[in-house]
Design a protein around this motif. Structure first.
Motif: not given
Length: 312
Positions: A54-62, A168-181
């Protein structure tokens, strides 16, 4: 605000000790947020699993998972079983079989679990008399099935309006519903498909393992018919969403095959075949041990690096 500072402020502000041991994981790391205060439902902690590398330089699904106590560490669960989420997901990510994602593990409301997970809109379609009868049901002697009124709409609102913004505010995640499950089993399977259909713009898919289609523990089909009615109305609101169902045929899962077949018929008629799966595992029972053995299948379907392959 720096993520670590934000987490520290949460801990300092509420000055609360962990109510459950923090899970020990073999792949990735766990961060606990406690207490996670809610204006909608009972406050609780949430565990955030960060994958290997895990890296804050990358973006992740959730992946938002229900029954969060049961996911990572059998040494601290009530039945000494676990989903092995860290091992299964971590291995798939390391082998580059899926795109990297984080897991937000949300513990259930314990004695309120049935009320928290039971799809509220279908329940409220029952007559007042039928609802009253449901509230009289017992899980066992002197243990009510519904400890309080059904409030799954508030539980889902809690996830969408309180948990998601925090992540969304505290982790390096992709924003928006298309990236949440969403994902869960048994009653957690019910709340997963229901959450997807209640909030199709907030989630891109759902994993529903050993979905508890009867709704209760009797063979009364009234509740299941309300689920079918609701799905028929809501299914057209799904577009490119992915949804996964499965079940076995042993212990509690023995109640599911006939009901799941009716759901499958509905999806076959109304939904693109590449967007959903429904699998049967002969001889498998209703347990975390069973779900852990096949967890890789829905994870590869949902988070496939090459979606056209997972759909075949």
């Amino acid at each position: 605000m720096n993520r670590w500072l934000s987490l520290l402020l949460v801990a300092i502000t509420f000055n609360c000790l962990a109510s459950d041991p923090i899970p020990v994981v073999h792949k990735g790391t766990i961060e606990r947020i406690e207490p996670f205060k809610s204006k909608l439902i009972g406050s609780r902690y949430i565990d955030v699993w960060l994958p290997p590398g895990y890296s804050e330089n990358s973006k992740y699904d959730v992946l938002y998972m229900h029954d969060g106590r049961m996911l990572f560490d059998a040494n601290i669960t009530w039945n000494k079983q676990e989903w092995m989420v860290d091992e299964v997901a971590g291995s798939l990510i390391e082998q580059q079989k899926v795109r990297p994602f984080i897991v937000v593990a949300i513990p259930n409301g314990v004695k309120n679990r049935h009320s928290e997970f039971f799809p509220q809109q279908p329940f409220e379609k029952l007559s007042k008399q039928q609802q009253a009868q449901m509230y009289q049901l017992e899980r066992s002697a002197d243990l009510p099935l519904f400890n309080t009124k059904v409030y799954s709409d508030k539980y889902l609102e809690f996830i969408v309006t309180e948990v998601v913004p925090f992540i969304d505010a505290n982790y390096s995640v992709k924003k928006g519903g298309k990236h949440r499950y969403l994902a869960g089993s048994s009653m957690g399977g019910l709340i997963s498909w229901y959450g997807l259909m209640q909030y199709p713009n907030e989630f891109a898919g759902a994993i529903c393992m050993s979905t508890h289609w009867p709704g209760a523990f009797a063979k009364d089909k009234i509740l299941f018919q309300q689920f079918l009615n609701y799905i028929k109305v809501k299914l057209p609101t799904l577009t490119d969403h992915k949804i996964y169902f499965d079940h076995g045929d042993a212990t509690l899962d023995a109640m599911y095959p006939v009901l799941q077949q009716q759901v499958d018929t509905l999806f076959t008629q109304e939904y693109p075949k590449q967007q959903w799966q429904s699998l049967f595992f002969k001889g498998e029972n209703h347990s975390e041990q069973a779900w852990s053995k096949r967890l890789h299948i829905p994870l590869e379907f949902i988070f496939a690096l090459h979606p056209e392959i997972s759909a075949q």
